[in-house]
Design a protein around this motif. Sequence first.
Motif, mmCIF file in Angstrom:
data_model
loop_
_atom_site.group_PDB
_atom_site.id
_atom_site.type_symbol
_atom_site.label_atom_id
_atom_site.label_comp_id
_atom_site.label_asym_id
_atom_site.label_seq_id
_atom_site.Cartn_x
_atom_site.Cartn_y
_atom_site.Cartn_z
ATOM 1 N N GLY A 41 72.498 45.016 43.736
ATOM 2 C CA GLY A 41 71.875 45.756 44.831
ATOM 3 C C GLY A 41 72.715 45.711 46.097
ATOM 4 O O GLY A 41 72.879 46.729 46.776
ATOM 5 N N LEU A 42 73.260 44.545 46.405
ATOM 6 C CA LEU A 42 74.085 44.416 47.601
ATOM 7 C C LEU A 42 75.397 45.173 47.459
ATOM 8 O O LEU A 42 75.863 45.817 48.408
ATOM 9 C CB LEU A 42 74.338 42.941 47.917
ATOM 10 C CG LEU A 42 73.102 42.133 48.328
ATOM 11 C CD1 LEU A 42 73.448 40.652 48.473
ATOM 12 C CD2 LEU A 42 72.494 42.681 49.610
ATOM 13 N N ILE A 43 75.998 45.132 46.273
ATOM 14 C CA ILE A 43 77.250 45.859 46.048
ATOM 15 C C ILE A 43 77.018 47.362 46.160
ATOM 16 O O ILE A 43 77.812 48.082 46.775
ATOM 17 C CB ILE A 43 77.855 45.482 44.677
ATOM 18 C CG1 ILE A 43 78.402 44.054 44.729
ATOM 19 C CG2 ILE A 43 78.955 46.464 44.268
ATOM 20 C CD1 ILE A 43 78.752 43.459 43.379
ATOM 21 N N MET A 44 75.913 47.836 45.590
ATOM 22 C CA MET A 44 75.613 49.268 45.692
ATOM 23 C C MET A 44 75.357 49.671 47.141
ATOM 24 O O MET A 44 75.730 50.761 47.557
ATOM 25 C CB MET A 44 74.436 49.622 44.805
ATOM 26 C CG MET A 44 74.794 49.603 43.355
ATOM 27 S SD MET A 44 73.423 50.153 42.359
ATOM 28 C CE MET A 44 73.975 49.588 40.773
ATOM 29 N N SER A 45 74.747 48.791 47.907
ATOM 30 C CA SER A 45 74.544 49.070 49.328
ATOM 31 C C SER A 45 75.871 49.070 50.072
ATOM 32 O O SER A 45 76.085 49.887 50.966
ATOM 33 C CB SER A 45 73.606 48.037 49.941
ATOM 34 O OG SER A 45 72.327 48.144 49.381
ATOM 35 N N ALA A 46 76.758 48.165 49.701
ATOM 36 C CA ALA A 46 78.063 48.071 50.367
ATOM 37 C C ALA A 46 78.894 49.329 50.142
ATOM 38 O O ALA A 46 79.678 49.712 51.017
ATOM 39 C CB ALA A 46 78.812 46.842 49.879
ATOM 40 N N THR A 47 78.714 49.978 48.997
ATOM 41 C CA THR A 47 79.482 51.205 48.736
ATOM 42 C C THR A 47 79.063 52.347 49.646
ATOM 43 O O THR A 47 79.812 53.307 49.816
ATOM 44 C CB THR A 47 79.338 51.658 47.268
ATOM 45 O OG1 THR A 47 77.965 51.967 47.003
ATOM 46 C CG2 THR A 47 79.836 50.593 46.304
ATOM 47 N N LYS A 48 77.900 52.226 50.269
ATOM 48 C CA LYS A 48 77.418 53.256 51.193
ATOM 49 C C LYS A 48 77.836 52.977 52.637
ATOM 50 O O LYS A 48 77.539 53.770 53.516
ATOM 51 C CB LYS A 48 75.892 53.356 51.117
ATOM 52 C CG LYS A 48 75.363 53.783 49.778
ATOM 53 C CD LYS A 48 73.847 53.807 49.825
ATOM 54 C CE LYS A 48 73.254 53.935 48.463
ATOM 55 N NZ LYS A 48 71.795 53.808 48.484
ATOM 56 N N GLY A 49 78.439 51.826 52.878
ATOM 57 C CA GLY A 49 78.904 51.506 54.221
ATOM 58 C C GLY A 49 78.324 50.207 54.741
ATOM 59 O O GLY A 49 77.383 49.636 54.171
ATOM 60 N N ALA A 50 78.878 49.757 55.866
ATOM 61 C CA ALA A 50 78.479 48.480 56.457
ATOM 62 C C ALA A 50 77.029 48.503 56.936
ATOM 63 O O ALA A 50 76.316 47.508 56.802
ATOM 64 C CB ALA A 50 79.413 48.127 57.612
#
Length: 143
Positions: A41-50
């Motif tokens: 979940g965190l990695i997928m969020s990181a792909t959308k930006g900081a």
Amino acid sequence: MRKEQIFIRAILYAFLAGAVFQDLTRDKIYNLWILPGLAAGLIMSATKGAASLGNAFLAVLIAFLVLLPVYLLKGIAAGDVKLIMATASFLSFQELYSCILYSFLVAGAISLLIIIFKKNKHKTIHFAVPVMAGAMIAIGGFV
């Protein structure tokens, strides 16, 4: 719906289905399942930006703070708190709020059915099932 959103939902549902399976078959959800789900979940969020990653961390923290009193009152187990925290990393704040609300409503309905139909009234419910149902309701079903 974009392909990216479908992919994220598929990962979330697979994660929750695994948690439901563990909870139903082993009466607990192992950290070896929760931690990769949280990381995904965190990695997928990181792909959308900081900003998205920051929101995901904040959602995880909010889930912890909201559910800590329920855990301390022995309303849910630690694995259930960790499951909702990992689920929070996939959700927006509104979806998280709805997921928690629907999870407790589904758990209440299951508890009511147990009270009505079971002789063993001291049965505990497997909270991963309401969490999965709550997440599915909160984000609008399968697709």
